[in-house]
Design a protein around this motif. Structure first.
Motif, mmCIF file in Angstrom:
data_model
loop_
_atom_site.group_PDB
_atom_site.id
_atom_site.type_symbol
_atom_site.label_atom_id
_atom_site.label_comp_id
_atom_site.label_asym_id
_atom_site.label_seq_id
_atom_site.Cartn_x
_atom_site.Cartn_y
_atom_site.Cartn_z
ATOM 1 N N SER A 40 0.811 -1.212 0.000
ATOM 2 C CA SER A 40 0.000 0.000 0.000
ATOM 3 C C SER A 40 0.846 1.264 0.000
ATOM 4 C CB SER A 40 -0.928 0.008 1.224
ATOM 5 O OG SER A 40 -0.169 -0.079 2.424
ATOM 6 N N ASP A 41 2.139 1.126 -0.312
ATOM 7 C CA ASP A 41 3.012 2.289 -0.369
ATOM 8 C C ASP A 41 3.342 2.609 -1.819
ATOM 9 O OD1 ASP A 41 4.473 -0.201 -0.418
ATOM 10 O OD2 ASP A 41 6.291 1.011 -0.468
ATOM 11 N N PRO A 43 3.633 5.492 -5.315
ATOM 12 C CA PRO A 43 2.730 6.332 -6.106
ATOM 13 C C PRO A 43 1.540 5.577 -6.691
ATOM 14 C CG PRO A 43 4.796 5.944 -7.279
ATOM 15 C CD PRO A 43 4.991 5.452 -5.880
ATOM 16 N N ALA A 45 -0.195 2.969 -5.362
ATOM 17 C CA ALA A 45 -1.211 2.810 -4.319
ATOM 18 C C ALA A 45 -1.804 4.155 -3.913
ATOM 19 C CB ALA A 45 -0.620 2.110 -3.106
ATOM 20 N N GLN A 46 -1.003 5.205 -3.976
ATOM 21 C CA GLN A 46 -1.528 6.532 -3.656
ATOM 22 C C GLN A 46 -2.547 6.972 -4.695
ATOM 23 O OE1 GLN A 46 1.839 9.128 -3.271
ATOM 24 N NE2 GLN A 46 2.635 8.113 -1.446
ATOM 25 N N ALA A 47 -2.309 6.586 -5.949
ATOM 26 C CA ALA A 47 -3.226 6.965 -7.028
ATOM 27 C C ALA A 47 -4.493 6.130 -7.025
ATOM 28 C CB ALA A 47 -2.523 6.836 -8.379
ATOM 29 N N PRO A 49 -6.222 3.339 -4.257
ATOM 30 C CA PRO A 49 -6.125 2.518 -3.045
ATOM 31 C C PRO A 49 -6.487 1.057 -3.268
ATOM 32 C CG PRO A 49 -8.042 3.971 -2.952
ATOM 33 C CD PRO A 49 -7.221 4.407 -4.125
ATOM 34 N N THR A 51 -5.229 -0.586 -5.683
ATOM 35 C CA THR A 51 -4.020 -1.088 -6.363
ATOM 36 C C THR A 51 -4.382 -1.964 -7.552
ATOM 37 O OG1 THR A 51 -3.749 -2.957 -4.803
ATOM 38 C CG2 THR A 51 -2.553 -0.906 -4.313
ATOM 39 N N ARG A 57 -2.584 9.080 -15.045
ATOM 40 C CA ARG A 57 -2.076 10.313 -14.427
ATOM 41 C C ARG A 57 -1.828 11.328 -15.530
ATOM 42 N NH1 ARG A 57 2.570 9.420 -10.069
ATOM 43 N NH2 ARG A 57 2.035 11.619 -9.806
ATOM 44 N N SER A 62 -5.034 12.252 -11.107
ATOM 45 C CA SER A 62 -4.937 10.797 -11.103
ATOM 46 C C SER A 62 -6.342 10.218 -11.109
ATOM 47 C CB SER A 62 -4.176 10.295 -9.871
ATOM 48 O OG SER A 62 -2.817 10.685 -9.926
#
Length: 262
Positions: A40-41, A43, A45-47, A49, A51, A57, A62
């Motif tokens: 979950s770490d 870019p 997963a940030q874009a 959740p 995954t 982007r 995103s």
């Protein structure tokens, strides 16, 4: 810069790539380093959740979910349009996409779980393959009815529904489950495959499929985890593969779309 997190085997990602290429939008395609790991770490997963691919982007924007991405592309780069003008024709295209994204994708995915990822053997594998093959024929008949005598699902022009259906039908052809030779849907598949945007996307799929014999071991050993979600999970359970799901959960090589608890 436009960046697309994707996997060449993903029908959802292929749909997006076809749309971008048809519109002449330059983009960089990237397979996320953390794809399939459950991490979950980073870019990716940030874009998204969940995954899941694809993720688009566009500078600071995103977007995830292939349908929402397709809508963004249509509004961000309106020419040439993929959606027809009339509301009824637009609904027709979106319905075609919805069935392809849910029912058809689940059948293709289920067949691949046996063929590529060896989720089942013996009688269970035979049953799951037979279920996928029979249901594929039903969906192809449905698509053929929507195509009719036209060159494209939207009539005279390649459009939204063609971009959505192309990866699914092409994957069936790869599996040996394609439309009957000489049928209107088979001729449509040949026609759509001649478009440069589609031909390039199909070539990327074939190249990735050729590497699956080696990559599949990552998923059977638990190094990577397969995504089981909504319609895919429903297909596996309804088709008699509940034991496949149970084994995957026990062995830790399947996951669901919601993020794992910390």
């Amino acid at each position: 810069m436009v960046l697309l997190y994707e996997h060449p085997l993903s029908s959802y990602a292929q749909k997006v790539k076809i749309a971008l290429r048809e519109k002449g939008v330059a983009f960089t395609a990237e397979l996320p380093e953390s794809f399939g790991t459950g991490r979950s770490d980073g870019p990716f997963a940030q874009a998204n959740p969940r995954t899941e691919v694809p993720v688009l982007r566009d500078e600071t924007v995103s977007i995830f979910d292939s349908t929402i991405i397709l809508e963004y592309i249509e509004e961000r780069w309106p020419d040439p349009p993929l959606l027809p003008r009339g509301p009824a024709a637009r609904a027709f295209a979106r319905i075609t996409e919805e069935v392809c994204d849910t029912q058809y994708e689940a059948m293709n995915w289920g067949f691949g779980e046996v063929l590529w990822f060896r989720r089942a053997t013996g009688a269970l594998a035979d049953r799951l393959r037979a279920q996928a093959a029979a249901q594929t024929r039903v969906l192809q008949d449905w698509l053929a009815g929507r195509l009719g005598d036209a060159d494209w699902f939207g009539g005279e022009r390649f459009g939204w529904a063609d971009a959505a259906a192309a990866p699914l039908v092409n994957r069936s052809v790869h599996y040996g489950l394609g439309p009957e030779p000489g049928s209107p849907l088979r001729r449509w598949h040949a026609r759509v495959g001649q478009r440069p945007a589609v031909a390039r996307t199909f070539a990327e799929f074939e190249a990735a499929a050729a590497r699956m014999a080696q990559a599949a071991d990552l998923y059977t050993t638990g190094t990577r985890r397969r995504e089981y979600r909504d319609h895919r999970l429903e297909w596996m359970v309804k088709s008699g593969g509940l034991s496949v799901v149970e084994a995957g959960l026990r062995d830790g090589n399947i996951r669901f779309s919601w993020p794992d608890a910390p």
